[in-house]
Design a protein around this motif. Structure first.
Motif, PDB file in Angstrom:
ATOM      1  N   GLU A 110       0.828  -1.209   0.000  1.00  0.00           N
ATOM      2  CA  GLU A 110       0.000   0.000   0.000  1.00  0.00           C
ATOM      3  C   GLU A 110       0.860   1.256   0.000  1.00  0.00           C
ATOM      4  O   GLU A 110       0.624   2.190  -0.786  1.00  0.00           O
ATOM      5  N   ARG A 111       1.861   1.300   0.865  1.00  0.00           N
ATOM      6  CA  ARG A 111       2.751   2.459   0.911  1.00  0.00           C
ATOM      7  C   ARG A 111       3.506   2.648  -0.402  1.00  0.00           C
ATOM      8  O   ARG A 111       3.668   3.769  -0.895  1.00  0.00           O
ATOM      9  N   ALA A 112       3.979   1.545  -0.964  1.00  0.00           N
ATOM     10  CA  ALA A 112       4.707   1.631  -2.224  1.00  0.00           C
ATOM     11  C   ALA A 112       3.817   2.185  -3.332  1.00  0.00           C
ATOM     12  O   ALA A 112       4.248   3.044  -4.129  1.00  0.00           O
ATOM     13  N   CYS A 113       2.581   1.722  -3.393  1.00  0.00           N
ATOM     14  CA  CYS A 113       1.661   2.169  -4.440  1.00  0.00           C
ATOM     15  C   CYS A 113       1.256   3.629  -4.257  1.00  0.00           C
ATOM     16  O   CYS A 113       1.184   4.393  -5.234  1.00  0.00           O
ATOM     17  N   VAL A 114       0.975   4.034  -3.025  1.00  0.00           N
ATOM     18  CA  VAL A 114       0.618   5.433  -2.763  1.00  0.00           C
ATOM     19  C   VAL A 114       1.784   6.341  -3.133  1.00  0.00           C
ATOM     20  O   VAL A 114       1.605   7.389  -3.768  1.00  0.00           O
ATOM     21  N   GLY A 115       3.000   5.961  -2.754  1.00  0.00           N
ATOM     22  CA  GLY A 115       4.172   6.752  -3.104  1.00  0.00           C
ATOM     23  C   GLY A 115       4.390   6.822  -4.605  1.00  0.00           C
ATOM     24  O   GLY A 115       4.707   7.886  -5.153  1.00  0.00           O
ATOM     25  N   TYR A 116       4.224   5.697  -5.282  1.00  0.00           N
ATOM     26  CA  TYR A 116       4.360   5.673  -6.743  1.00  0.00           C
ATOM     27  C   TYR A 116       3.394   6.654  -7.397  1.00  0.00           C
ATOM     28  O   TYR A 116       3.770   7.436  -8.286  1.00  0.00           O
ATOM     29  N   LEU A 117       2.134   6.638  -6.961  1.00  0.00           N
ATOM     30  CA  LEU A 117       1.129   7.539  -7.539  1.00  0.00           C
ATOM     31  C   LEU A 117       1.465   9.001  -7.254  1.00  0.00           C
ATOM     32  O   LEU A 117       1.284   9.873  -8.124  1.00  0.00           O
ATOM     33  N   ASN A 118       1.955   9.298  -6.049  1.00  0.00           N
ATOM     34  CA  ASN A 118       2.376  10.662  -5.726  1.00  0.00           C
ATOM     35  C   ASN A 118       3.525  11.108  -6.618  1.00  0.00           C
ATOM     36  O   ASN A 118       3.553  12.247  -7.109  1.00  0.00           O
ATOM     37  N   ASP A 209      13.595  11.291  -0.670  1.00  0.00           N
ATOM     38  CA  ASP A 209      13.072  11.603   0.660  1.00  0.00           C
ATOM     39  C   ASP A 209      14.118  12.373   1.459  1.00  0.00           C
ATOM     40  O   ASP A 209      15.130  11.795   1.888  1.00  0.00           O
ATOM     41  N   ALA A 210      13.872  13.665   1.639  1.00  0.00           N
ATOM     42  CA  ALA A 210      14.830  14.534   2.336  1.00  0.00           C
ATOM     43  C   ALA A 210      15.135  13.989   3.723  1.00  0.00           C
ATOM     44  O   ALA A 210      14.230  13.621   4.470  1.00  0.00           O
ATOM     45  N   GLY A 211      16.423  13.956   4.044  1.00  0.00           N
ATOM     46  CA  GLY A 211      16.857  13.480   5.350  1.00  0.00           C
ATOM     47  C   GLY A 211      16.903  11.969   5.475  1.00  0.00           C
ATOM     48  O   GLY A 211      17.441  11.448   6.452  1.00  0.00           O
ATOM     49  N   GLN A 212      16.360  11.266   4.490  1.00  0.00           N
ATOM     50  CA  GLN A 212      16.305   9.800   4.552  1.00  0.00           C
ATOM     51  C   GLN A 212      17.261   9.138   3.554  1.00  0.00           C
ATOM     52  O   GLN A 212      17.961   8.187   3.900  1.00  0.00           O
ATOM     53  N   ASN A 213      17.285   9.638   2.303  1.00  0.00           N
ATOM     54  CA  ASN A 213      18.117   8.969   1.290  1.00  0.00           C
ATOM     55  C   ASN A 213      18.697   9.904   0.242  1.00  0.00           C
ATOM     56  O   ASN A 213      19.170   9.454  -0.802  1.00  0.00           O
ATOM     57  N   THR A 214      18.667  11.208   0.514  1.00  0.00           N
ATOM     58  CA  THR A 214      19.070  12.179  -0.506  1.00  0.00           C
ATOM     59  C   THR A 214      20.578  12.251  -0.728  1.00  0.00           C
ATOM     60  O   THR A 214      21.031  12.971  -1.622  1.00  0.00           O
ATOM     61  N   SER A 276       7.856   9.666   4.975  1.00  0.00           N
ATOM     62  CA  SER A 276       7.975  10.158   3.607  1.00  0.00           C
ATOM     63  C   SER A 276       6.842  11.126   3.284  1.00  0.00           C
ATOM     64  O   SER A 276       5.680  10.873   3.629  1.00  0.00           O
ATOM     65  N   LYS A 277       7.183  12.182   2.597  1.00  0.00           N
ATOM     66  CA  LYS A 277       6.169  13.150   2.182  1.00  0.00           C
ATOM     67  C   LYS A 277       5.364  12.647   0.977  1.00  0.00           C
ATOM     68  O   LYS A 277       4.381  13.281   0.579  1.00  0.00           O
ATOM     69  N   TRP A 278       5.793  11.494   0.411  1.00  0.00           N
ATOM     70  CA  TRP A 278       5.123  10.983  -0.781  1.00  0.00           C
ATOM     71  C   TRP A 278       3.993  10.009  -0.457  1.00  0.00           C
ATOM     72  O   TRP A 278       3.521   9.309  -1.344  1.00  0.00           O
ATOM     73  N   LEU A 279       3.546   9.990   0.779  1.00  0.00           N
ATOM     74  CA  LEU A 279       2.501   9.057   1.183  1.00  0.00           C
ATOM     75  C   LEU A 279       1.169   9.778   1.439  1.00  0.00           C
ATOM     76  O   LEU A 279       0.469   9.505   2.410  1.00  0.00           O
TER      77      LEU A 279
END
Length: 294
Positions: A110-118, A209-214, A276-279
């Motif tokens: 679910e998280r992966a799909c929501v992030g992908y759509l964002n 994701d700022a602060g996570q993997n940038t 993540s802000k992409w969720l």
């Protein structure tokens, strides 16, 4: 096994301490490196036990308190504020993926799909319909990477994937965006171009994701093959070996996975403590209504 010169000196100096030398040699041989970079250096000590917290940890290193190398995954609740339309679409997708995705937890999908759509809405994912998701909370002995064709509802690839040696042993328990941490960095990534590197065909990754993997580009965190992810290594050691932070892939699958991902694709590395802000559920619903999974 041949001892290194340093181990031989230690053997002569410590007399009966040969068992310690052999153990150090075996551990050193079992841990392989990742992409060469001035920012990435080998860790001279094995990672601390997962149940302990390092003294004065870096601000973005997130240790998780749990039994060391426990096989029990960290509980993950469904996302809040996800519209029913998105939730139903993910449930339908999961059913279509079938047994090949049985090990992919619904909350991670679910998280992966929501992030992908964002990310599609933001124009950061140009490889329409392809989503790679790795549940880095799973033990490395399990195949924990799936590459999905969302419109077709198919699993294109399912493989093992390595985590960074700074993140833990059988389970990844610590995650960091810091240079020289040798840790896995969680979050969403955009796949970039390919090149021929130390490990052959490799694909660069940009952390989103700022602060996570940038710092992924600065840390040379890329998709590449590694012998320590091979079937022979897994059969011998009971798990995958360690990278310096790269999601390293099996030698017999890496080319197909890298090519399927393409340039401008979406990779999601899931794990405990990820923010993540992409969720955003509302953005995902808008994109899904406009273009479906494409």
């Amino acid at each position: 096994m041949l001892l290194s010169a340093a181990a031989a000196l230690l053997l002569r100096a410590q007399g009966g301490g040969w068992r310690r030398c052999v153990l150090l040699a075996v551990v050193g041989a079992a841990v392989a490196g990742c992409q060469p970079s001035g920012a990435e250096v080998a860790v001279s000590r094995p990672p601390a036990m997962a149940a302990s917290r390092p003294k004065n940890p870096a601000p973005d290193v997130r240790p998780i308190t749990a039994a060391p190398d426990s096989l029990q995954l960290t509980p993950l609740l469904p996302l809040a504020a996800v519209p029913d339309s998105v939730r139903r679409a993910v449930e339908v997708l999961r059913a279509r993926l079938g047994p090949a995705a049985a090990g992919l937890r619904p909350q991670v999908l679910e998280r992966a799909c929501v992030g992908y759509l964002n990310l599609r809405k933001a124009g950061l994912v140009r490889q329409a319909g392809i989503l790679a998701v790795a549940d880095m909370d799973m033990p490395s002995s399990e195949p924990r990477l799936w590459v999905l064709d969302l419109p077709a509802g198919r699993v294109l690839h399912h493989s093992h994937v390595a985590h960074g040696r700074g993140s833990g042993r059988l389970r990844a328990r610590r995650f960091s965006n810091t240079l020289k941490s040798a840790c896995t960095s969680l979050g969403f990534y955009q796949t970039l171009d390919t090149y021929q590197g130390k490990h052959g065909l490799s694909r660069r990754l940009r952390g989103l994701d700022a602060g996570q993997n940038t710092n992924a580009l600065r840390r040379y965190v890329v998709l590449h093959a590694a012998d320590y992810v091979s079937r022979q290594y897994r059969e011998q050691h009971g798990q995958v070996g360690y990278s310096r932070g790269c999601p390293a892939l099996p030698p017999d699958q890496y080319r197909a996975i890298i090519r399927t991902m393409g340039q401008g694709g979406c990779l999601y590395l899931s794990g405990p403590g990820l923010e993540s802000k992409w969720l955003k559920g509302s953005v995902a619903a808008s994109q899904l209504a406009a273009q479906g999974w494409r």
